[in-house]
Design a protein around this motif. Sequence first.
Motif, PDB file in Angstrom:
ATOM      1  N   TRP A   1       0.818  -1.120   0.043  1.00 44.86           N
ATOM      2  CA  TRP A   1       0.059  -0.158  -0.020  1.00 44.86           C
ATOM      3  C   TRP A   1       0.822   1.223  -0.038  1.00 44.86           C
ATOM      4  O   TRP A   1       1.760   1.246   0.455  1.00 44.86           O
ATOM      5  CB  TRP A   1      -0.892  -0.067   1.043  1.00 44.86           C
ATOM      6  N   THR A  12      -2.659   5.478   0.613  1.00 44.07           N
ATOM      7  CA  THR A  12      -3.813   4.316   0.901  1.00 44.07           C
ATOM      8  C   THR A  12      -4.020   4.342   2.212  1.00 44.07           C
ATOM      9  O   THR A  12      -4.978   4.092   2.967  1.00 44.07           O
ATOM     10  CB  THR A  12      -3.382   3.176   0.136  1.00 44.07           C
ATOM     11  N   ASP A  40      -7.194   5.061   4.430  1.00 45.40           N
ATOM     12  CA  ASP A  40      -7.813   4.100   5.300  1.00 45.40           C
ATOM     13  C   ASP A  40      -8.043   4.634   6.594  1.00 45.40           C
ATOM     14  O   ASP A  40      -8.924   4.384   7.379  1.00 45.40           O
ATOM     15  CB  ASP A  40      -6.906   2.729   5.315  1.00 45.40           C
ATOM     16  N   ASN A  62      -4.301  -6.129   6.424  1.00 46.34           N
ATOM     17  CA  ASN A  62      -2.899  -6.372   6.478  1.00 46.34           C
ATOM     18  C   ASN A  62      -2.479  -6.661   7.925  1.00 46.34           C
ATOM     19  O   ASN A  62      -2.984  -6.714   8.777  1.00 46.34           O
ATOM     20  CB  ASN A  62      -2.347  -4.851   6.494  1.00 46.34           C
TER      21      ASN A  62
END
Length: 148
Positions: A27, A31, A35, A69
């Motif tokens: 990412w 990003t 998020d 993740n």
Amino acid sequence: MDFTFRNETTTEELYAIAKAAYKGSPWSKQTFANDLKSKFARYMIIEADGEPIGFVGGTHLGEELEITNVAIVPGVQGQHLGERLLRQWLVGFDAGTRILLEVRQGNKRAIKLYERLGFIIYNIREDYYRDPKEDAYLMDVTLPLAAE
């Protein structure tokens, strides 16, 4: 080592850990920044002696949590810290919550970790990943997790 956990984090911290763990973050900083702005994003950091060494992140919507993740820096990989981190993070969600994730078919260490926690493969996305081209296993479990 003394391990602690916290939910507060920054874009820079997440990106630095991911970049180290994946030999190049999957990412971008943007990003992660986007998020972190989401009201549905949930993160937890694991620290060793006050230094961040890993994180888990996901999107929590209703009774589902998608893990996006999991990253542990290389110097401490292979010590079951990802499992400790996931177990600590997931106790914060209600029993009955369905946990979903995707993992590279070739990531045997991660698959073994998820299976220890009770995840099962429920589908495969063919040729999902690039560099290298690889299938993704879709895995899920419903809380509570399997016992340690």
